[in-house]
Design a protein around this motif. Structure first.
Motif, PDB file in Angstrom:
ATOM      1  N   VAL A   1    -105.768 -20.757 -31.372  1.00 19.88           N
ATOM      2  CA  VAL A   1    -104.720 -19.878 -30.854  1.00 19.88           C
ATOM      3  C   VAL A   1    -103.395 -20.134 -31.579  1.00 19.88           C
ATOM      4  O   VAL A   1    -102.692 -19.191 -31.977  1.00 19.88           O
ATOM      5  CB  VAL A   1    -104.559 -20.063 -29.338  1.00 19.88           C
ATOM      6  CG1 VAL A   1    -103.329 -19.309 -28.822  1.00 19.88           C
ATOM      7  CG2 VAL A   1    -105.812 -19.579 -28.603  1.00 19.88           C
ATOM      8  N   GLU A   2    -103.044 -21.408 -31.771  1.00 20.96           N
ATOM      9  CA  GLU A   2    -101.796 -21.719 -32.480  1.00 20.96           C
ATOM     10  C   GLU A   2    -101.863 -21.238 -33.926  1.00 20.96           C
ATOM     11  O   GLU A   2    -100.868 -20.778 -34.487  1.00 20.96           O
ATOM     12  CB  GLU A   2    -101.510 -23.217 -32.426  1.00 20.96           C
ATOM     13  CG  GLU A   2    -100.912 -23.675 -31.117  1.00 20.96           C
ATOM     14  CD  GLU A   2    -100.107 -24.964 -31.256  1.00 20.96           C
ATOM     15  OE1 GLU A   2    -100.304 -25.680 -32.272  1.00 20.96           O
ATOM     16  OE2 GLU A   2     -99.290 -25.239 -30.364  1.00 20.96           O
ATOM     17  N   HIS A   3    -103.028 -21.354 -34.538  1.00 23.84           N
ATOM     18  CA  HIS A   3    -103.178 -20.916 -35.928  1.00 23.84           C
ATOM     19  C   HIS A   3    -103.007 -19.396 -36.040  1.00 23.84           C
ATOM     20  O   HIS A   3    -102.356 -18.909 -36.972  1.00 23.84           O
ATOM     21  CB  HIS A   3    -104.551 -21.322 -36.470  1.00 23.84           C
ATOM     22  CG  HIS A   3    -104.804 -20.856 -37.876  1.00 23.84           C
ATOM     23  ND1 HIS A   3    -104.198 -21.441 -38.967  1.00 23.84           N
ATOM     24  CD2 HIS A   3    -105.588 -19.846 -38.365  1.00 23.84           C
ATOM     25  CE1 HIS A   3    -104.591 -20.817 -40.067  1.00 23.84           C
ATOM     26  NE2 HIS A   3    -105.424 -19.844 -39.728  1.00 23.84           N
ATOM     27  N   GLU A   4    -103.552 -18.654 -35.102  1.00 22.81           N
ATOM     28  CA  GLU A   4    -103.477 -17.192 -35.137  1.00 22.81           C
ATOM     29  C   GLU A   4    -102.118 -16.668 -34.692  1.00 22.81           C
ATOM     30  O   GLU A   4    -101.736 -15.558 -35.050  1.00 22.81           O
ATOM     31  CB  GLU A   4    -104.571 -16.602 -34.236  1.00 22.81           C
ATOM     32  CG  GLU A   4    -105.987 -16.833 -34.729  1.00 22.81           C
ATOM     33  CD  GLU A   4    -106.275 -16.077 -36.018  1.00 22.81           C
ATOM     34  OE1 GLU A   4    -105.700 -14.982 -36.198  1.00 22.81           O
ATOM     35  OE2 GLU A   4    -107.052 -16.593 -36.840  1.00 22.81           O
ATOM     36  N   HIS A   5    -101.389 -17.464 -33.919  1.00 18.99           N
ATOM     37  CA  HIS A   5    -100.114 -17.003 -33.360  1.00 18.99           C
ATOM     38  C   HIS A   5     -99.042 -18.063 -33.604  1.00 18.99           C
ATOM     39  O   HIS A   5     -98.682 -18.836 -32.705  1.00 18.99           O
ATOM     40  CB  HIS A   5    -100.258 -16.730 -31.861  1.00 18.99           C
ATOM     41  CG  HIS A   5    -101.364 -15.775 -31.532  1.00 18.99           C
ATOM     42  ND1 HIS A   5    -101.203 -14.405 -31.579  1.00 18.99           N
ATOM     43  CD2 HIS A   5    -102.662 -15.986 -31.190  1.00 18.99           C
ATOM     44  CE1 HIS A   5    -102.333 -13.810 -31.265  1.00 18.99           C
ATOM     45  NE2 HIS A   5    -103.237 -14.749 -31.030  1.00 18.99           N
ATOM     46  N   PRO A   6     -98.499 -18.154 -34.814  1.00 18.05           N
ATOM     47  CA  PRO A   6     -97.563 -19.227 -35.167  1.00 18.05           C
ATOM     48  C   PRO A   6     -96.251 -19.199 -34.386  1.00 18.05           C
ATOM     49  O   PRO A   6     -95.528 -20.194 -34.371  1.00 18.05           O
ATOM     50  CB  PRO A   6     -97.323 -19.004 -36.669  1.00 18.05           C
ATOM     51  CG  PRO A   6     -97.732 -17.592 -36.936  1.00 18.05           C
ATOM     52  CD  PRO A   6     -98.820 -17.280 -35.965  1.00 18.05           C
ATOM     53  N   ALA A   7     -95.935 -18.081 -33.720  1.00 20.09           N
ATOM     54  CA  ALA A   7     -94.685 -18.005 -32.960  1.00 20.09           C
ATOM     55  C   ALA A   7     -94.779 -18.690 -31.607  1.00 20.09           C
ATOM     56  O   ALA A   7     -93.760 -18.872 -30.928  1.00 20.09           O
ATOM     57  CB  ALA A   7     -94.275 -16.546 -32.761  1.00 20.09           C
ATOM     58  N   VAL A   8     -95.994 -19.074 -31.182  1.00 20.78           N
ATOM     59  CA  VAL A   8     -96.156 -19.690 -29.862  1.00 20.78           C
ATOM     60  C   VAL A   8     -96.652 -21.120 -29.999  1.00 20.78           C
ATOM     61  O   VAL A   8     -97.140 -21.532 -31.051  1.00 20.78           O
ATOM     62  CB  VAL A   8     -97.138 -18.888 -28.969  1.00 20.78           C
ATOM     63  CG1 VAL A   8     -96.732 -17.431 -28.902  1.00 20.78           C
ATOM     64  CG2 VAL A   8     -98.564 -19.028 -29.474  1.00 20.78           C
ATOM     65  N   ARG A   9     -96.516 -21.855 -28.905  1.00 22.68           N
ATOM     66  CA  ARG A   9     -97.083 -23.200 -28.820  1.00 22.68           C
ATOM     67  C   ARG A   9     -98.028 -23.257 -27.629  1.00 22.68           C
ATOM     68  O   ARG A   9     -97.722 -22.730 -26.548  1.00 22.68           O
ATOM     69  CB  ARG A   9     -95.982 -24.245 -28.665  1.00 22.68           C
ATOM     70  CG  ARG A   9     -95.229 -24.521 -29.963  1.00 22.68           C
ATOM     71  CD  ARG A   9     -94.278 -25.670 -29.818  1.00 22.68           C
ATOM     72  NE  ARG A   9     -93.139 -25.313 -28.975  1.00 22.68           N
ATOM     73  CZ  ARG A   9     -92.206 -26.184 -28.595  1.00 22.68           C
ATOM     74  NH1 ARG A   9     -92.293 -27.443 -28.939  1.00 22.68           N
ATOM     75  NH2 ARG A   9     -91.199 -25.785 -27.835  1.00 22.68           N
ATOM     76  N   VAL A  10     -99.149 -23.901 -27.832  1.00 16.55           N
ATOM     77  CA  VAL A  10    -100.119 -24.092 -26.757  1.00 16.55           C
ATOM     78  C   VAL A  10     -99.804 -25.411 -26.065  1.00 16.55           C
ATOM     79  O   VAL A  10     -99.431 -26.389 -26.704  1.00 16.55           O
ATOM     80  CB  VAL A  10    -101.557 -24.105 -27.317  1.00 16.55           C
ATOM     81  CG1 VAL A  10    -102.563 -24.351 -26.199  1.00 16.55           C
ATOM     82  CG2 VAL A  10    -101.859 -22.798 -28.022  1.00 16.55           C
ATOM     83  N   PHE A  11     -99.939 -25.440 -24.742  1.00 14.35           N
ATOM     84  CA  PHE A  11     -99.732 -26.693 -24.016  1.00 14.35           C
ATOM     85  C   PHE A  11    -100.886 -26.945 -23.056  1.00 14.35           C
ATOM     86  O   PHE A  11    -101.545 -26.015 -22.570  1.00 14.35           O
ATOM     87  CB  PHE A  11     -98.395 -26.700 -23.265  1.00 14.35           C
ATOM     88  CG  PHE A  11     -98.263 -25.655 -22.186  1.00 14.35           C
ATOM     89  CD1 PHE A  11     -98.673 -25.922 -20.881  1.00 14.35           C
ATOM     90  CD2 PHE A  11     -97.709 -24.419 -22.461  1.00 14.35           C
ATOM     91  CE1 PHE A  11     -98.542 -24.976 -19.883  1.00 14.35           C
ATOM     92  CE2 PHE A  11     -97.573 -23.460 -21.474  1.00 14.35           C
ATOM     93  CZ  PHE A  11     -97.993 -23.742 -20.183  1.00 14.35           C
ATOM     94  N   SER A  12    -101.113 -28.221 -22.807  1.00 14.52           N
ATOM     95  CA  SER A  12    -102.184 -28.658 -21.910  1.00 14.52           C
ATOM     96  C   SER A  12    -101.626 -29.719 -20.982  1.00 14.52           C
ATOM     97  O   SER A  12    -101.104 -30.745 -21.437  1.00 14.52           O
ATOM     98  CB  SER A  12    -103.347 -29.231 -22.736  1.00 14.52           C
ATOM     99  OG  SER A  12    -104.310 -29.823 -21.903  1.00 14.52           O
ATOM    100  N   LEU A  13    -101.702 -29.460 -19.676  1.00 15.68           N
ATOM    101  CA  LEU A  13    -101.174 -30.392 -18.673  1.00 15.68           C
ATOM    102  C   LEU A  13    -102.300 -30.806 -17.728  1.00 15.68           C
ATOM    103  O   LEU A  13    -102.593 -30.126 -16.745  1.00 15.68           O
ATOM    104  CB  LEU A  13    -100.033 -29.736 -17.879  1.00 15.68           C
ATOM    105  CG  LEU A  13     -98.805 -29.301 -18.687  1.00 15.68           C
ATOM    106  CD1 LEU A  13     -97.823 -28.550 -17.800  1.00 15.68           C
ATOM    107  CD2 LEU A  13     -98.131 -30.516 -19.311  1.00 15.68           C
TER     108      LEU A  13
END
Length: 265
Positions: free
Chosen positions: A205-217
């Motif tokens: 997802v981060e690779h396809e959408h460089p404007a966003v950051r993925v987070f995991s909590l």
């Protein structure tokens, strides 16, 4: 521009006082569509303060430094700022007038003569000794100013003084930046899975959408969901919606159990 925070004082690191600046600065920035990029806590050690301030000056960020600008032996911030810049300290003329005005106000409140040459009043002028080239930051609480050098701003440690001074800077000097860092978060509760299993999807997802950051909590003892992971994306609203659609689709393909979805702005 990024925003940073420095909190200075042994009393914070020893636990004698609890820091209140971090959460408040996050709140003040967030209310204006801005975000805190980093924070540092430093004790009353001159070498360490000087190194931290040298980094702040070199960063190009807007930095709020709280604490250590008084005139007692454990206040080192003014001296360290000058050392970090390689410039001398000098009494700022506008700061001098504001400090004298404050002394005059206090004398009137107490019903005593104003004596600017009294030793304790002369010592108070040290609070206006700033690194050469500094400009003042007005203090609406008691008129004793802080100071700025470029985009690094030096404020008292007292929240009742520092917070209005930060607001004044944000709504004055940095008003044009309001809203420039506003972000949206979209996330979903994932149950019955492990972060290691989800990592390839997060990276995709981060690779396809460089404007966003993925987070995991991850959480192991949530009162409602028990052991689970809140998985989401954050960034500009339009980019977040597209990235979250891919993230949710990937989770469904993995066959994991999904709980509620959340949106935060």
């Amino acid at each position: 521009m990024n925003f940073g925070l420095i909190v200075i004082g042994d009393e914070i690191l020893s636990g004698k006082r609890q820091d209140k600046h971090l959460s408040k600065v996050i709140e003040l920035l967030g209310a204006r569509g801005l975000a805190l990029a980093w924070a540092r806590f430093v004790g009353d050690d001159r070498a360490r303060i000087t190194a931290t301030l040298r980094d702040a000056f070199a960063s190009g960020d807007v930095v709020f430094s709280c604490g250590g600008i008084g005139a007692t032996p454990d206040d080192h911030t003014r001296q360290c700022a000058a050392a970090a810049l390689g410039v001398p300290l000098e009494l700022h003329p506008q700061a001098r007038e504001l400090i004298l005005e404050r002394m005059r106000d206090v004398a009137a409140e107490q019903g005593v003569p104003f004596e600017p040459d009294r030793p304790d009043n002369v010592h108070r002028l040290n609070m206006g000794v700033f690194p050469r080239g500094a400009t003042i930051v007005p203090n609406p609480y008691n008129k004793i100013p802080g100071f700025s050098i470029g985009d690094v701003h030096f404020l008292p440690g007292f929240p009742v003084m520092a917070w209005p001074m930060i607001e004044g800077l944000l709504d004055g000097r940095y008003a044009a930046l309001h809203g420039s860092q506003r972000q949206t978060e979209r996330s979903v509760i994932v149950m019955g899975s492990m972060e290691a299993t989800l990592t390839p999807l997060m990276e995709a997802v981060e690779h396809e959408h460089p404007a966003v950051r993925v987070f995991s909590l991850p959480s192991v003892d949530h009162p409602q969901y028990g052991r689970h992971i809140e998985l989401g994306v954050k960034g500009p609203a339009g980019a977040v919606d597209t990235a979250f659609t891919q993230l949710r689709g990937g989770l469904q393909a993995l066959g994991v159990t999904l709980g509620p979805e959340m949106v935060r702005t």
